[in-house]
Enzyme design. Structure first.
Site, PDB file in Angstrom:
ATOM      1  CG  ASP A 127      -2.017   1.020   1.128  1.00  0.00           C
ATOM      2  OD1 ASP A 127      -2.342   1.448   0.004  1.00  0.00           O
ATOM      3  OD2 ASP A 127      -2.560   1.405   2.179  1.00  0.00           O
ATOM      4  CE1 TYR A 129      -0.889   8.273   4.187  1.00  0.00           C
ATOM      5  CE2 TYR A 129       1.173   9.483   4.353  1.00  0.00           C
ATOM      6  CZ  TYR A 129      -0.117   9.239   4.786  1.00  0.00           C
ATOM      7  OH  TYR A 129      -0.616   9.965   5.840  1.00  0.00           O
ATOM      8  CG  HIS A 134      -5.030  10.414   2.763  1.00  0.00           C
ATOM      9  ND1 HIS A 134      -6.111  10.300   3.611  1.00  0.00           N
ATOM     10  CD2 HIS A 134      -4.134   9.480   3.181  1.00  0.00           C
ATOM     11  CE1 HIS A 134      -5.892   9.336   4.486  1.00  0.00           C
ATOM     12  NE2 HIS A 134      -4.699   8.818   4.248  1.00  0.00           N
ATOM     13  NE  ARG A 143       3.755  13.780  10.929  1.00  0.00           N
ATOM     14  CZ  ARG A 143       3.169  13.006  10.009  1.00  0.00           C
ATOM     15  NH1 ARG A 143       2.754  11.794  10.342  1.00  0.00           N
ATOM     16  NH2 ARG A 143       3.007  13.428   8.782  1.00  0.00           N
ATOM     17  CD  GLU A 200      -6.535   4.591   4.439  1.00  0.00           C
ATOM     18  OE1 GLU A 200      -5.865   3.700   3.865  1.00  0.00           O
ATOM     19  OE2 GLU A 200      -6.049   5.417   5.226  1.00  0.00           O
ATOM     20  CD  GLU A 202      -5.445   3.008  -0.322  1.00  0.00           C
ATOM     21  OE1 GLU A 202      -4.614   2.365  -0.992  1.00  0.00           O
ATOM     22  OE2 GLU A 202      -5.353   3.179   0.894  1.00  0.00           O
ATOM     23  CG  ASP A 234      -5.694   0.070   3.136  1.00  0.00           C
ATOM     24  OD1 ASP A 234      -5.725  -1.109   3.492  1.00  0.00           O
ATOM     25  OD2 ASP A 234      -4.823   0.877   3.495  1.00  0.00           O
ATOM     26  NE  ARG A 238      -8.470   6.601   9.155  1.00  0.00           N
ATOM     27  CZ  ARG A 238      -7.704   6.396   8.095  1.00  0.00           C
ATOM     28  NH1 ARG A 238      -6.428   6.085   8.227  1.00  0.00           N
ATOM     29  NH2 ARG A 238      -8.210   6.491   6.882  1.00  0.00           N
ATOM     30  CD  GLN A 241      -3.643   5.184  10.445  1.00  0.00           C
ATOM     31  OE1 GLN A 241      -4.860   5.075  10.281  1.00  0.00           O
ATOM     32  NE2 GLN A 241      -2.877   5.811   9.591  1.00  0.00           N
ATOM     33  CE1 TYR A 245       1.047   8.047  14.104  1.00  0.00           C
ATOM     34  CE2 TYR A 245       2.249   8.037  12.030  1.00  0.00           C
ATOM     35  CZ  TYR A 245       1.728   8.728  13.097  1.00  0.00           C
ATOM     36  OH  TYR A 245       1.886  10.079  13.173  1.00  0.00           O
ATOM     37  CE  LYS A 254      -3.746   2.632   7.437  1.00  0.00           C
ATOM     38  NZ  LYS A 254      -4.557   3.481   6.583  1.00  0.00           N
ATOM     39  CB  THR A 258      -7.198  -4.586   1.752  1.00  0.00           C
ATOM     40  OG1 THR A 258      -6.333  -4.168   2.807  1.00  0.00           O
ATOM     41  CG2 THR A 258      -7.058  -3.647   0.565  1.00  0.00           C
ATOM     42  CB  THR A 351      -6.400   7.731   1.274  1.00  0.00           C
ATOM     43  OG1 THR A 351      -6.293   6.611   2.150  1.00  0.00           O
ATOM     44  CG2 THR A 351      -7.811   8.287   1.320  1.00  0.00           C
ATOM     45  CD  GLU A 365      -8.257  12.677   4.061  1.00  0.00           C
ATOM     46  OE1 GLU A 365      -7.754  13.506   3.293  1.00  0.00           O
ATOM     47  OE2 GLU A 365      -8.425  11.482   3.748  1.00  0.00           O
TER      48      GLU A 365
END
Ligand code: CA
Length: 418
Positions: A127, A129, A134, A143, A200, A202, A234, A238, A241, A245, A254, A258, A351, A365
């Site tokens: 997968d 990114y 996204h 962050r 997600e 994708e 996917d 959250r 995650q 992560y 994750k 999928t 995503t 989001e």
């Protein structure tokens, strides 16, 4: 060898102009015949075409397909040969099958009669990114005290090795995963069903042919290794995650599920919809530099239907051209260190979000981490994340003049934790 069907071509099978499956598409899929048997199929309009039967009768080439595991052992070249023969058999004016009523009845099956399974057995799942909007949104939320994109983002297609064993087809239930989470104000973590289940949006590509150990697939040859594209959801937890992560990336948040669409749409079918992607700045290193446009104009849509609703509500509309890194760049990067890849490997894009709020590719989001829950117009229900019983559907298509080349629908209902 390429085989692109003219936009004006028609089939003797009647196809609605809004159908995803005109004769320009001719995708690859596998249908379930009974508990033990599957058949290789393509789709025209509302009919599945039994490819095995037509090969058996000498109406299509590639006898070797009868001995193999669906499409996983044919080369890109052979897949093109097969599409060419399918086009010829079904093009308007060719009576060969059209007037053979017995065989026609046996080889054409209404889509409602058979369930579709995975288009190929999935050997490996990676997968990426590559959706820059996204990645920026997640960075802002996870962050907030740092720049949204990490320093490597514009230099390489970031990705991770996912779990092939939990890649599932459309229509199977997705069980709410359990996992370890830690609320910001909690002293220690706890274990239980995720409270922040997400989808997600994708796209992915299936490999037709891989590379040997130590070899690389150069970017100019990358698309030639792909059988075609599919839709990917996917699924993500959250809360799990956020806690797990760092520093090695996604793991159990994750790997539980999928889902992929039943159809692999051949690269030649989307060729007329090739576009230039976003400007890449800084310019990528030479091994990632494309020689021409390598993005595709594919309209994408996500809808939700809760158990109380009578019809789905579209919650997001975006486009595959929003990806920062192209599929070709992803495969060139994946193999740049000489890691071998194989037929049946699935590579997902990451995503895909647009810039505007209504074009985001995840609940994280769309509801901005739960701060702006979505309202279901029919029932007034609110959704910050996906609840048990909700059905999430993803669809996608390329819009031609008077026809569409599409991916069908990828739809899964969420079931309570086991
Ligand atoms: Ca993902």
């Amino acid at each position: 060898m390429r085989f692109i069907v003219s936009p004006t071509a028609k089939s003797w099978i009647k196809v609605d102009p809004l159908s995803h499956f005109p004769i320009q598409n001719l995708p690859f899929g596998m249908a379930e015949v009974d508990e033990e048997n599957v058949m290789a199929v393509t789709r025209i309009g509302d009919f599945l075409v039994d490819i095995y039967r037509l090969i058996d009768e000498g109406f299509l080439p590639l006898e070797e397909l009868l001995e193999t595991d669906g499409f996983s052992d044919i080369t890109r070249e052979q897949s093109t040969q097969l599409r060419k023969a399918l086009f010829d058999l079904f093009r308007e004016g060719n009576p060969k099958l059209r007037d053979n009523s017995k065989l026609k009845k046996e080889a054409l099956i209404p889509v409602s009669e058979l369930n579709m399974v995975l288009p190929m057995p999935v050997g490996a799942f990676v997968d990426f990114y590559s959706g820059i909007n996204h990645a920026s949104n997640v960075g802002k939320m996870f962050r907030p005290d740092m720049p949204p994109l990490l320093p490597n983002y514009r230099h390489l297609p970031v990705g991770y090795n996912g779990r092939a064993s939990s890649v599932v087809p459309s229509d199977v239930p997705i069980f709410r995963p359990k996992g370890q989470t830690k609320a910001a104000d909690a002293e220690s973590p706890s274990f239980g069903p995720t409270r922040e289940l997400d989808f997600e949006l994708e796209m992915g590509f299936f490999l037709a042919e891989g590379n040997d150990f130590g070899e690389q697939i150069p970017i100019e040859r990358a698309e030639g290794h792909m059988l075609g594209l599919c839709l990917v959801n996917d699924w993500s937890a959250r809360d799990v995650q956020r806690w797990e992560y760092q520093p090695l990336g996604p793991f159990l948040a994750k790997s539980f599920a999928t889902s992929v669409s039943p159809w692999v749409v051949p690269m030649d079918a989307i060729e007329p919809f090739r576009v230039i992607g976003p400007k890449q700045d800084p310019e990528p290193l030479p091994y990632l530099q494309p020689s021409g446009p390598s993005h595709f104009d594919i309209c994408l849509e996500v809808a939700i239907q809760t158990e109380a609703m009578s019809a789905p509500q579209v919650i997001s509309r975006t486009n595959a051209r929003e990806l920062y890194w192209s599929f070709a760049q992803q495969l060139a990067h994946q193999t740049s260190n000489g890691t071998p890849t194989e037929s049946g490997d699935l590579y997902a894009s990451g995503t895909i979000s647009g810039v505007e709020p209504g074009s985001f590719g995840s609940m994280l989001e769309l509801a901005w981490r739960g701060q702006k829950p979505l309202v279901m117009q029919e029932t007034g229900e609110e959704r910050a994340f996906i609840e048990d019983g909700d059905v999430v559907s993803i669809t996608g298509y390329c819009e031609g003049k008077g026809y569409r080349v599409g991916f069908g629908t990828l739809s899964n209902q969420v079931a309570p934790s086991l």
